[in-house]
Structures are given as structure tokens and as C-alpha cells.
Motif scaffolding. Structure first.
Motif, PDB file in Angstrom:
ATOM      1  N   GLN A   6       0.558  -1.293  -0.447  1.00  0.00           N
ATOM      2  CA  GLN A   6      -0.234   0.114   0.075  1.00  0.00           C
ATOM      3  C   GLN A   6       0.653   1.336  -0.379  1.00  0.00           C
ATOM      4  O   GLN A   6       1.963   1.344   0.603  1.00  0.00           O
ATOM      5  CB  GLN A   6      -1.240  -0.009   0.696  1.00  0.00           C
ATOM      6  CG  GLN A   6      -1.939  -1.532   1.186  1.00  0.00           C
ATOM      7  CD  GLN A   6      -3.176  -1.051   2.539  1.00  0.00           C
ATOM      8  OE1 GLN A   6      -3.173   0.224   2.390  1.00  0.00           O
ATOM      9  NE2 GLN A   6      -3.571  -2.050   2.260  1.00  0.00           N
ATOM     10  N   ASP A   7       0.492   2.267  -0.615  1.00  0.00           N
ATOM     11  CA  ASP A   7       1.211   3.301  -0.936  1.00  0.00           C
ATOM     12  C   ASP A   7       2.823   3.246  -1.144  1.00  0.00           C
ATOM     13  O   ASP A   7       4.037   3.767  -0.755  1.00  0.00           O
ATOM     14  CB  ASP A   7       0.998   4.376  -0.155  1.00  0.00           C
ATOM     15  CG  ASP A   7      -0.307   5.131   0.453  1.00  0.00           C
ATOM     16  OD1 ASP A   7      -1.182   4.993  -0.509  1.00  0.00           O
ATOM     17  OD2 ASP A   7      -0.878   4.773   1.400  1.00  0.00           O
ATOM     18  N   GLY A   8       2.983   2.101  -1.897  1.00  0.00           N
ATOM     19  CA  GLY A   8       4.293   1.517  -2.344  1.00  0.00           C
ATOM     20  C   GLY A   8       5.063   1.727  -0.938  1.00  0.00           C
ATOM     21  O   GLY A   8       6.595   0.770  -1.283  1.00  0.00           O
ATOM     22  N   LYS A   9       4.937   0.640  -0.032  1.00  0.00           N
ATOM     23  CA  LYS A   9       5.308  -0.040   1.289  1.00  0.00           C
ATOM     24  C   LYS A   9       5.158  -1.199   1.378  1.00  0.00           C
ATOM     25  O   LYS A   9       3.350  -1.605   1.634  1.00  0.00           O
ATOM     26  CB  LYS A   9       4.802   1.043   2.897  1.00  0.00           C
ATOM     27  CG  LYS A   9       5.584   1.966   2.218  1.00  0.00           C
ATOM     28  CD  LYS A   9       5.382   3.108   3.696  1.00  0.00           C
ATOM     29  CE  LYS A   9       5.926   4.588   3.401  1.00  0.00           C
ATOM     30  NZ  LYS A   9       6.108   5.109   4.350  1.00  0.00           N
ATOM     31  N   VAL A  10       5.667  -1.985   1.610  1.00  0.00           N
ATOM     32  CA  VAL A  10       4.647  -3.631   2.664  1.00  0.00           C
ATOM     33  C   VAL A  10       4.258  -3.700   3.456  1.00  0.00           C
ATOM     34  O   VAL A  10       4.713  -3.114   4.463  1.00  0.00           O
ATOM     35  CB  VAL A  10       6.555  -4.689   2.163  1.00  0.00           C
ATOM     36  CG1 VAL A  10       6.016  -6.059   2.671  1.00  0.00           C
ATOM     37  CG2 VAL A  10       7.258  -4.992   0.685  1.00  0.00           C
ATOM     38  N   VAL A  11       3.115  -3.524   3.977  1.00  0.00           N
ATOM     39  CA  VAL A  11       2.602  -3.714   5.571  1.00  0.00           C
ATOM     40  C   VAL A  11       2.083  -4.857   5.588  1.00  0.00           C
ATOM     41  O   VAL A  11       1.490  -4.845   6.935  1.00  0.00           O
ATOM     42  CB  VAL A  11       1.504  -2.726   4.849  1.00  0.00           C
ATOM     43  CG1 VAL A  11       1.778  -1.332   4.397  1.00  0.00           C
ATOM     44  CG2 VAL A  11      -0.164  -3.288   3.893  1.00  0.00           C
TER      45      VAL A  11
END
Length: 374
Positions: free
Chosen positions: A136-141
Motif C-alpha cells: 500500500q502506497d508503495g510500502k509492504v505492510v
């Protein structure tokens, strides 16, 4: 006895580092063990987990490294877990599914995962590494861990042959099956109903306003009235199908595997409207108090092929690590009926992520529909 008390006081954070260093030699505690014991001063790792997953077999590498399981708090659904954390519960790791992780992200409760700290990340199916809910938003969450299907399990010896010839989700809304089927206690009941009525899933999962109210009153009410009971506990629906109390149920892979092992004639349908695929994983929360290194060790243990082997062989669920399918018992892999996991994911319906506003609205409407039955 004094040595045991010394170790206990270290683990509980009741000794300063200076005192630990001065006393360690006297009690025969090697300096190499001090970092592991000292980390406990930040608090034990606390994990919000599904029932049944709080076992050593899922995180064997973590237990081998740290000597014990983390603390677990069991939840029955992600909304329950979200409410618990919002109310102040301090958890370090959560096990949400892809369609619900954004609820935690949007609540400001999630920390980005640095995949370079996960030794097993490179072996995660590429399709899962970039799937909706993971990034999400370029980040692994979320680190994908377990996956499976949602479909219709049925007693082949008790059900109408017409269903076997043409399996359909309509069975949960058909008065002819009243009291003989069991739907999951979840708003997916009216989403699937809308699909039976001809609506694509990509529209059904984000229904809102008047269209949502109509779908809930039409399909949600039918699901509630036709079901013998709405289930939350997998063991409850499994027992009901084993006894013949019900002939069909919304089910996950484990129910079919478990009942087949008991010699009960149960099959897993591929409904003409489509079967679903879900996947869940581990998310790091910012509400916990443990050293983040513990969270990474826990997640990496879950992603190991050894955990995947156990998951496949014990439950019939798939695992995110591709190597799991190489080390698992070939007979158990064959029993899953999945020769190509990535092809299966591509041909089934992956549960999607609704907006927070839509999810809240669906929760409310589903609660209202159930209340009318009561």
C-alpha cells in the motif's frame, strides 16, 4: 535456585545491564545469552492470532531461537482485533487477511515491513508479493503467509444430485434447503447473493447506499432464514456436517480435509458463479512494546518452508513459500487438488479490499439483518 532467580529477574527487566554483566559470570550465564534475555525488558512479543495458529509448529524457528512461544491473544475476526487494538491493547504482530489489512493501515496502526530482514521473502510467490493488501502506497505492510479457498462443502451422500451436476451458491438462498445448510456469519452472505442475482463480484463487494440495503434485505435475509445456523466456529460447522445435521456449508479447505480423513463423504464444489481465494499474512503493528527484531523473527518463521509443509499437511491450506510445495508430502499436495497454485489464484475470485466507509456500512447492515431474525 539463585541462578534461576537471576535469570527470571533479567527476563522480567528487574536488573540493570550493569548488574547483569556483573552477575552473569557468577551464575554461569554466558554473555552470548544476555542479549536474548535482555530483549525481554522491552516486553514479550505479543501476537493477535487466529485460534489454532498459536502453536509451535507454525513458528518453530522462532521457538528454537528464543526458547518459547510469544504471547498470543486470539480473535475470531479482524474487526474484533481492530477494535481491541484501538481500545489500547498492545500487540506487536497481527494476522489479518488481504481484504482487511487496509483497515489497520488507515487507522495508523501499521509499521512498514523491511523485507530485507526476512530470509524467506525471496521464496514467496511473486503474485503474492505484490497482491492487493500486501503493498500500500508503495510500502509492504503485510507478509503473505497462508492462503486457501472459500467455497461450498457438501455431503455427496445426502445432497440432491442436481446440485452436484450444477453446483451454485444459490443453495444458501433456496427455501428447499431451509435448515439444511450453514452460511458464514459475515457480510459476504449478501455479496454472494448479489452474485447469484447476476452482479459481478467487483461490484458486489463495494455495494453502498440504497443498492446495499436492497441486496442485504433480499439476499442477506434469505441467507439468515435458510441457514440452520450462521457459523463463526469452524469446529461447529464441521461437527454439523459430520453428523448430517447440514448437507452443505460455506467452508474453507480444512473442513473438507478433516472430514475426508474421518471417512465422511464430503466434496468441495466449484460453483458456477466462481469460487473464492483468500490469503492472510503477518502485519507489524506500532502498538506493541517488544523489540522489532522479535517481530521479524516471528514473521520469518511463519514464512519458512517448514511451516508451509506443516500447514499443507495438517490443514490443506496453501502456503506463501513456493518451496513448501516441494518439501510437503506429495500425497497431501495432491489432495489439495491444486497442481498449479498460481494458476488457481488467477482463475478464482480473489477477495477484494473495500474502503473503510463501505466496510463499516456492510458491517452495520449485516448486523441489522441478523437482528431482524432474532
Amino acid at each position: 535456585m539463585q541462578r534461576v532467580k537471576f535469570i527470571d529477574r533479567m527476563a522480567q527487566g528487574k536488573l540493570s545491564r550493569r548488574d547483569m554483566l556483573q552477575s552473569a559470570g557468577a551464575f554461569g550465564v554466558g554473555l552470548i545469552a544476555l542479549p536474548r534475555l535482555a530483549r525481554a525488558q522491552g516486553g514479550p512479543l505479543t501476537c493477535l492470532e487466529w485460534g489454532g495458529y498459536d502453536a509451535e509448529e507454525y513458528v518453530g524457528a522462532y521457538v528454537s531461537k528464543h526458547g518459547a512461544l510469544p504471547d498470543f491473544s486470539i480473535f475470531s475476526g479482524e474487526e474484533e482485533a481492530l477494535a481491541k487494538v484501538r481500545a489500547g491493547f498492545a500487540a506487536d504482530v497481527m494476522h489479518p487477511c488481504n481484504y482487511s489489512v487496509s483497515r489497520f493501515v488507515n487507522a495508523g496502526l501499521v509499521t512498514e515491513i523491511d523485507t530485507s530482514k526476512l530470509s524467506n521473502w525471496a521464496d514467496v510467490f511473486p503474485a503474492l508479493q505484490t497482491a492487493e493488501g500486501v503493498v500500500q502506497d508503495g510500502k509492504v505492510v503485510m507478509a503473505p503467509a497462508d492462503w486457501g479457498n472459500s467455497s461450498i462443502a457438501y455431503r455427496s451422500d445426502l445432497i440432491d444430485p442436481a446440485f452436484v451436476a450444477d453446483p451454485t451458491w444459490a443453495i444458501f438462498y433456496d427455501e428447499a434447503y431451509a435448515g439444511k445448510v450453514s452460511m458464514l456469519d459475515n457480510e459476504v452472505a449478501f455479496q454472494i447473493g448479489a452474485m447469484v442475482g447476476g452482479m459481478p463480484y467487483d461490484e458486489a463487494y463495494k455495494l453502498s447506499g440504497a443498492a446495499l440495503e436492497e441486496a442485504a434485505k433480499t439476499w442477506g435475509a434469505k441467507a439468515v432464514n435458510v441457514s440452520r445456523f450462521l457459523w463463526n466456529d469452524p469446529s461447529e460447522v464441521q461437527q454439523a456436517m459430520a453428523s448430517g445435521e447440514i448437507v452443505a456449508a460455506y467452508a474453507w479447505n480444512d473442513l473438507v480435509k478433516n472430514l475426508k480423513a474421518e471417512g465422511i463423504p464430503v466434496e468441495y464444489a466449484k460453483p458456477k458463479e466462481g469460487m473464492f481465494t483468500w490469503f492472510c499474512g503477518l502485519t507489524m503493528l506500532n502498538s506493541g512494546k517488544a523489540d522489532p527484531a522479535l517481530a521479524y523473527d516471528f514473521i520469518d518463521a511463519w514464512l519458512s518452508p517448514e511451516t508451509g509443509k506443516y500447514l499443507i499437511e495438517s490443514s490443506g491450506y496453501g502456503h506463501a513459500n513456493m518451496k513448501s510445495f516441494e518439501v510437503a508430502d506429495p500425497a497431501e499436495v495432491a489432495a489439495m487438488g491444486i497442481t498449479d497454485p498460481e494458476a488457481m489464484m488467477g482463475s478464482s475470485i480473489l477477495f477484494r479490499t473495500p474502503t473503510d466507509e463501505v466496510q463499516v456500512e456492510h458491517n452495520r447492515v449485516w448486523g441489522d439483518i441478523k437482528a431482524l431474525k432474532m
